[in-house]
Scaffold this active site. Sequence first.
Site, PDB file in Angstrom:
ATOM      1  CD  GLN A 194      -2.313  -1.269   2.801  1.00  0.00           C
ATOM      2  OE1 GLN A 194      -3.368  -0.857   3.056  1.00  0.00           O
ATOM      3  NE2 GLN A 194      -1.590  -1.833   3.639  1.00  0.00           N
ATOM      4  CG  HIS A 225      -2.742   3.180  -1.749  1.00  0.00           C
ATOM      5  ND1 HIS A 225      -2.490   2.773  -0.659  1.00  0.00           N
ATOM      6  CD2 HIS A 225      -3.887   2.815  -2.106  1.00  0.00           C
ATOM      7  CE1 HIS A 225      -3.575   2.323  -0.090  1.00  0.00           C
ATOM      8  NE2 HIS A 225      -4.351   2.192  -1.186  1.00  0.00           N
ATOM      9  CB  CYS A 238      -1.214  22.964 -20.589  1.00  0.00           C
ATOM     10  SG  CYS A 238      -1.873  22.288 -18.980  1.00  0.00           S
TER      11      CYS A 238
END
Length: 250
Positions: free
Chosen positions: A104, A122, A156
């Site tokens: 995890q 995760h 961007c």
Amino acid sequence: MDLNRATEIIKNSDRITVFTGAGISTASGIPDFRGENGLYRTVQKTYNLPSGETLFDIDYFDWDPRPFYRFTGDMYGLDPQPTRCHRLLARWEEEGRINLVITQNIDGLHQKGGTKHLLECHGTYDRGHCRACGCECGLDEYEATMIRGEVPHCSCGGVIKPDVVFFGENLPDEFYRLWENPPESDLILILGTSLNVHPASDLALKLLNRAPSLIVNRDATDFDRFIDTVIHGELEEFARTMEEYFRFTL
Ligand code: CNA
């Protein structure tokens, strides 16, 4: 802690599936979430958040990514290294005793410690995506900014978010593929987790029906009664005992 039983079980296993949590990394300096010195007790104040959980909340990140990046910069500053226990798992994998490590954790210490067959439930800091245009970015494009604890931006102008899974986001596809096709195991070894973060921990609980199970964790978990052998103790001590018993140097 009585590790004789753990030693016996592991000695007789050669298809171990391991499930790890934050407790395997605390010896490297990275705090866990819910332990005595866990992040949930400190981050709220340190990063001026409404609650500990908001550090990894996707809506909060989109509103203000600065606390997450300040936290990440601080963690990088610790320069965490794999623990004896990470190295133990890599060694057992090399010997063919472990078939898969499911973690995890998002600290990358399993790979750094040498584990090859790894599912990161995760996600990872190794790549990211722009929250505005969606383009993928390699770590090299945002690592330096992240290490300084600053918010990295895409060309961007959008904010880049590493591909770590926040509350409110889906787990990676590999997680669901493994859910459908769990590995053949002769032992489920659970290390350093409270088993309280779902759905990741549901996978560990699902695996419990498929093979004998052993947990080594400092504190009791809500699920200990479903696990065949429960050992409460320190993982570095566990790793040292295994190192002595299996006669290798980590
Ligand atoms: P948790 O809920 O904080 O539980 C950690 C468990 O580990 C506790 O039950 C402790 O008793 C135990 N523990 C702590 N240190 C040791 C030790 N030295 N020896 C033995 N046991 C120990 O964390 P979980 O992993 O269960 O929860 C999953 C969350 C935590 C995931 O979403 C992770 O991304 C997240 N997390 C990851 C990291 C990391 O990547 N290193 C750090 C903190 C939180």
